[in-house]
Design a protein around this motif. Structure first.
Motif, PDB file in Angstrom:
ATOM      1  N   ASN A 119      -7.217  -0.413  -4.966  1.00 22.00           N
ATOM      2  CA  ASN A 119      -6.902  -0.744  -6.110  1.00 22.00           C
ATOM      3  C   ASN A 119      -6.934  -1.801  -6.641  1.00 22.00           C
ATOM      4  OD1 ASN A 119      -5.649   2.733  -5.211  1.00 22.00           O
ATOM      5  ND2 ASN A 119      -6.948   2.361  -6.985  1.00 22.00           N
TER       6      ASN A 119
ATOM      7  N   ARG B 248      -4.282   1.617  -2.756  1.00 15.17           N
ATOM      8  CA  ARG B 248      -4.770   0.750  -1.724  1.00 15.17           C
ATOM      9  C   ARG B 248      -5.470   0.124  -1.788  1.00 15.17           C
ATOM     10  NH1 ARG B 248      -9.905   3.127  -2.091  1.00 15.17           N
ATOM     11  NH2 ARG B 248      -9.938   4.802  -4.230  1.00 15.17           N
TER      12      ARG B 248
ATOM     13  N   ALA C  76       0.821  -0.799  -0.039  1.00 15.43           N
ATOM     14  CA  ALA C  76      -0.249   0.056   0.453  1.00 15.43           C
ATOM     15  C   ALA C  76       0.846   1.292   0.142  1.00 15.43           C
ATOM     16  CB  ALA C  76      -0.773  -0.126   1.423  1.00 15.43           C
ATOM     17  N   GLY C  77       0.639   1.816  -0.961  1.00 13.32           N
ATOM     18  CA  GLY C  77       1.356   3.623  -0.715  1.00 13.32           C
ATOM     19  C   GLY C  77       2.329   2.879  -1.783  1.00 13.32           C
ATOM     20  N   ALA C  78       2.671   2.663  -2.735  1.00 13.86           N
ATOM     21  CA  ALA C  78       3.696   2.116  -4.234  1.00 13.86           C
ATOM     22  C   ALA C  78       2.451   2.576  -5.107  1.00 13.86           C
ATOM     23  CB  ALA C  78       4.206   0.617  -4.275  1.00 13.86           C
ATOM     24  N   HIS C  79       4.225   3.219  -6.302  1.00 18.33           N
ATOM     25  CA  HIS C  79       3.246   3.971  -7.336  1.00 18.33           C
ATOM     26  C   HIS C  79       3.204   2.333  -8.046  1.00 18.33           C
ATOM     27  CE1 HIS C  79       3.358   6.847 -10.969  1.00 18.33           C
ATOM     28  NE2 HIS C  79       3.949   5.307 -11.401  1.00 18.33           N
TER      29      HIS C  79
ATOM     30  N   ASP D   6      -1.191  -4.308   3.260  1.00 13.76           N
ATOM     31  CA  ASP D   6      -0.930  -3.077   3.784  1.00 13.76           C
ATOM     32  C   ASP D   6       0.391  -4.032   5.203  1.00 13.76           C
ATOM     33  OD1 ASP D   6      -0.918  -1.555   5.628  1.00 13.76           O
ATOM     34  OD2 ASP D   6      -3.031  -0.832   6.136  1.00 13.76           O
TER      35      ASP D   6
ATOM     36  N   SER E 216      -0.717   6.157  -8.225  1.00 19.78           N
ATOM     37  CA  SER E 216      -0.064   6.439  -7.007  1.00 19.78           C
ATOM     38  C   SER E 216      -0.403   6.441  -5.778  1.00 19.78           C
ATOM     39  CB  SER E 216       0.692   7.867  -7.375  1.00 19.78           C
ATOM     40  OG  SER E 216       0.915   8.338  -8.650  1.00 19.78           O
ATOM     41  N   HIS E 217       0.254   6.224  -4.939  1.00 21.29           N
ATOM     42  CA  HIS E 217      -0.256   5.689  -3.281  1.00 21.29           C
ATOM     43  C   HIS E 217      -1.596   4.460  -3.269  1.00 21.29           C
ATOM     44  CE1 HIS E 217       2.432   8.842  -2.522  1.00 21.29           C
ATOM     45  NE2 HIS E 217       1.987   9.374  -3.525  1.00 21.29           N
TER      46      HIS E 217
END
Length: 236
Positions: A173, A170, A127-130, A203, A167-168
């Protein structure tokens, strides 16, 4: 269409109440379908009972009872007669409480090569990755759509970069993705839908918290055992 009550007449009262459940409508699998192909129109909501009524061009087609908060309307051996705008109405006690957005079903011949969908850095990300999706097709002037199963809206790939970026990311997605390409000229020409790709968003922060709590609990337990052993009277 199959698996539904045909020709059923309902006496309905249209009352759209504030706070009524949100209705989702989508195709499974998503995308333009070929003549003779099949797909399923899915209507879902956070509802416990009631019925879904499927409409096409404003005309009532079919009615189904909810099962696990959804109803599915199947299209098989598709023809141009199956193409058009569809919507779902949610009824409870003969009263229409909510309506979905419009879903456009398209039936077209496939003339372009089948694309290939890929994702970087991989199908499992934190989570938070591109994340970047790529839809590759052997046609230089084709444009492509990215589909996420369960969503009505398709995303258009960048024509310049040939990718679609998230982007980012969660949890929301994550899911089953596919892509489909087309060209514009005197008429639209379509490809088949690519093979699906499952994106998993984990996460790791929450996983680390769980591990930390478990580690602390083990240390506390060991400390209690050591304290109990220290205060236990020795042999006489």
């Amino acid at each position: 269409m199959e698996g539904a009550k045909r020709g059923m007449t309902l006496t309905m009262t249209h009352v759209l109440v504030f706070g009524s459940p949100t209705i989702s409508i989508f195709l499974k699998p998503p995308g333009v379908i070929p003549p003779g192909g099949s797909t399923t129109i899915c209507c879902s909501c956070q509802c416990d009972n009631g019925n879904f009524v499927l409409y096409k061009n404003g005309y009532q087609l079919l009615t189904l009872e909810l099962h696990d908060s959804r109803a599915e309307f199947s299209i098989s051996n598709a023809t141009q007669e199956d193409a058009g705008p569809y919507s779902c109405h949610y009824l409870d006690g003969g009263t229409v409480l909510s309506r979905s957005e419009t879903l456009d079903v398209m039936v077209q011949e496939f003339h372009l090569p089948k694309p290939v969908l890929s994702v970087l850095p991989g199908q499992e990300v934190a989570a938070g990755a591109h994340v970047a999706f790529y839809c590759t097709i052997a046609h230089s002037s084709a444009s492509c759509f990215l589909y996420l199963e369960g969503q009505n809206k398709a995303e258009l790939f960048s024509k310049e970069q040939g990718d679609f970026n998230l982007s980012h990311v969660r949890k929301g997605n994550g899911g089953r993705y596919s892509c489909q390409c087309y060209t514009k000229g005197a008429s639209f020409k379509w490809s088949a839908v690519s093979k699906t790709l499952d994106l998993v968003v984990k996460d790791y922060t929450w996983n680390n918290v769980v591990r930390l709590v478990l580690g602390v609990a083990v240390l506390v337990l060991l400390g209690m055992m050591v304290a109990e052993a220290a205060h236990r009277p020795g042999p006489r």
